[in-house]
Write a protein that holds these residues in place. Structure first.
Motif, short mmCIF file in Angstrom:
data_model
loop_
_atom_site.label_atom_id
_atom_site.label_comp_id
_atom_site.label_asym_id
_atom_site.label_seq_id
_atom_site.Cartn_x
_atom_site.Cartn_y
_atom_site.Cartn_z
N ARG A 10 0.84 -1.21 0.00
CA ARG A 10 0.00 0.00 0.00
C ARG A 10 0.86 1.25 0.00
O ARG A 10 0.55 2.24 -0.66
N VAL A 11 2.00 1.19 0.71
CA VAL A 11 2.90 2.35 0.72
C VAL A 11 3.43 2.62 -0.69
O VAL A 11 3.46 3.77 -1.14
N PHE A 12 3.84 1.55 -1.38
CA PHE A 12 4.33 1.73 -2.75
C PHE A 12 3.23 2.27 -3.65
O PHE A 12 3.46 3.15 -4.49
N ALA A 13 2.05 1.73 -3.50
CA ALA A 13 0.94 2.16 -4.35
C ALA A 13 0.62 3.63 -4.13
O ALA A 13 0.26 4.35 -5.07
N ASN A 22 7.37 0.85 -13.68
CA ASN A 22 6.49 0.88 -12.51
C ASN A 22 7.14 0.04 -11.43
O ASN A 22 7.52 -1.11 -11.68
N ALA A 23 7.29 0.62 -10.25
CA ALA A 23 7.82 -0.14 -9.11
C ALA A 23 6.65 -0.79 -8.40
O ALA A 23 5.75 -0.12 -7.91
N THR A 24 6.66 -2.11 -8.37
CA THR A 24 5.56 -2.86 -7.74
C THR A 24 6.12 -3.76 -6.66
O THR A 24 7.26 -4.22 -6.75
N PHE A 25 5.28 -3.98 -5.69
CA PHE A 25 5.68 -4.89 -4.62
C PHE A 25 4.60 -5.95 -4.50
O PHE A 25 3.41 -5.66 -4.34
N HIS A 26 5.04 -7.20 -4.60
CA HIS A 26 4.12 -8.32 -4.49
C HIS A 26 4.37 -9.02 -3.17
O HIS A 26 5.52 -9.20 -2.77
N GLU A 27 3.27 -9.40 -2.50
CA GLU A 27 3.40 -10.01 -1.18
C GLU A 27 4.28 -11.26 -1.20
O GLU A 27 4.95 -11.58 -0.21
N ARG A 28 4.28 -11.95 -2.33
CA ARG A 28 5.04 -13.19 -2.40
C ARG A 28 6.37 -13.03 -3.13
O ARG A 28 7.38 -13.62 -2.72
N PHE A 29 6.38 -12.24 -4.20
CA PHE A 29 7.58 -12.16 -5.04
C PHE A 29 8.44 -10.94 -4.77
O PHE A 29 9.50 -10.78 -5.35
N GLY A 30 7.97 -10.07 -3.88
CA GLY A 30 8.79 -8.94 -3.48
C GLY A 30 8.77 -7.78 -4.47
O GLY A 30 7.86 -7.66 -5.30
N LEU A 31 9.83 -6.95 -4.37
CA LEU A 31 9.93 -5.74 -5.16
C LEU A 31 10.43 -6.06 -6.57
O LEU A 31 11.39 -6.79 -6.76
N ARG A 32 9.76 -5.45 -7.58
CA ARG A 32 10.17 -5.68 -8.96
C ARG A 32 9.79 -4.45 -9.77
O ARG A 32 8.78 -3.80 -9.49
#
Length: 412
Positions: free
Chosen positions: A17-20, A97-107
């Motif tokens: 949520r912080v990244f978003a 786009n910097a995204t953070f996935h709960e399972r795969f992390g930052l990408r």
């Protein structure tokens, strides 16, 4: 008081949520591609930033170009350019786009690319390489090597499946003059991060084991864009070519762009076919020079013969006359010798006969019988002639006269 404990999923949801909230829009990022892998049309990237002084990695993140985005980028910029950008070792400017996935992390998810940045970075590196090589007087070093007048023994460095190699070979084999070339192919990658080290290994192999068996090294590959040819700007590759003991000819399939290797090589041609044409034309020029020299030699021979013919005729006449004079003189001398041979033997025999008669008369005068005939006698005792009275011993003496012998006793 015990600190509050969060579930891992709660923490990852919070970070997402912080990244978003803080990165709602894509941003442009400059980085180097440390690794590139393709899977099911997706491009998986490992992005790094290096310290310019130490070349150590100071930042690293993972990125991806989804297959649909890859197709869009190829449509916008062209497949060769996009595929050339996404290669290991390339410097890129990408919109992500910097995204953070709960399972795969930052990408980082790539949305767009800036080809001008990569090409500009390649040009910046190219200029730096040129400056360093120029400062060490390496730009013209290979070009100063003598190229054989008829370079027919060629060491070829290329990918064995490259269309450029096939074009090069076909052009040489189909030359209309019937020239024969001896080719040996040393295979190497012609694109990507492995191209430079593989070509360097091949150059060293040729220089170490084959330098006396070839007239030149030829590096060929088919066409490509600016990014496809980035390997030919690598400083270590250019140094290896500059310091090679054989002339290096390159035909690396570009019409407008010039790589550092083009500046370093003994001769640079725009395509593999052009490289083959250059070699054929060199043989044509050499053959033309040989034929021209042959005609000049024949012409000079005719001229010299024309100039020397009167003198040779005079010499021949003089030699003929001298030979006749010598033959006449020898004939006269032979006749004289023949007359002498006829005259000398009778005179010699007469002289010898006179000498023999004289010797015979002398011998007759000296014979004991002649002396005895004049009243002389020979006295001997026991076979010894007595010429001194003191030589007489007891016993009879023998006195030889002209008509006989007598025995006498000596007087006491």
């Amino acid at each position: 008081m015990t600190p509050e404990t969060y579930q891992l999923a709660d923490l990852t949801n919070f970070i997402r949520r912080v990244f978003a909230l803080n990165m709602p829009e894509p941003v442009w990022v400059a980085a180097e591609l440390a690794q590139v892998n393709e899977s099911r049309g997706h491009q998986w990237l490992s992005l790094v930033q290096k310290d310019p002084d130490t070349d150590q990695i100071v930042a690293q993140m993972e990125g991806v170009v989804w297959a649909t985005k890859v197709r869009d980028l190829r449509l916008n910029y062209g497949k060769p350019l996009v595929d050339g950008l996404f290669q290991q070792g390339m410097s890129v400017r990408i919109r992500v786009n910097a995204t953070f996935h709960e399972r795969f992390g930052l990408r980082l998810s790539v949305e767009d690319v800036d080809p001008a940045f990569t090409i500009g970075e390649l040009e910046r590196r190219r200029q730096l390489t040129l400056e360093r090589l120029s400062a060490e007087d390496l730009l013209e070093r290979n070009g100063r090597l003598p190229l054989a007048l008829a370079p027919q023994r060629l060491a070829i460095i290329s990918s064995d499946t490259a269309a450029g190699l096939a074009d090069f070979r076909q052009q040489l084999e189909a030359n209309p003059y019937g020239y024969q070339f001896k080719l040996k192919v040393f295979t190497a990658a012609m694109q990507g991060v492995q191209a430079s080290p593989e070509i360097i290994r091949r150059l060293r192999e040729i220089g170490r084991n084959w330098s006396d068996r070839f007239d030149a090294v030829v590096i060929v590959r088919g066409g490509g864009g600016r990014t496809d040819l980035a390997a030919f700007d690598e400083e270590q590759l250019c140094r290896a070519v500059a310091e090679h003991g054989l002339p290096v000819i390159v035909g690396i399939g570009h019409e407008t762009d010039e790589s550092v290797l083009d500046r370093i090589a003994h001769r640079s041609l725009k395509t593999p076919t052009a490289a083959a044409v250059f070699l054929i034309e060199r043989l044509v020029a050499t053959e033309g020079r040989v034929l021209q020299l042959g005609r000049r030699i024949a012409q000079s021979g005719h001229q010299i013969t024309g100039w020397e013919s009167p003198r040779l005729d005079r010499l021949a006449q003089a030699n003929h006359q001298a030979a006749r004079s010598a033959l006449t003189a020898e004939t006269f001398r032979t006749d004289r010798l023949e007359a002498d041979l006829k005259r000398i033997p009778p005179a010699a025999l007469a002289s010898a006969s006179d000498q023999l008669n004289h010797l015979e008369q002398l011998l007759t005068a000296l014979r004991p019988e002649t002396t005895l005939a004049r009243g002389y006698a020979l006295v001997s005792q026991e076979g010894r002639l007595i010429v001194d009275p003191d030589d007489v011993r007891d016993g009879e003496l023998e006195v030889r006269l002209k008509t006989g012998r007598i025995k006498v006793s000596p007087v006491k």
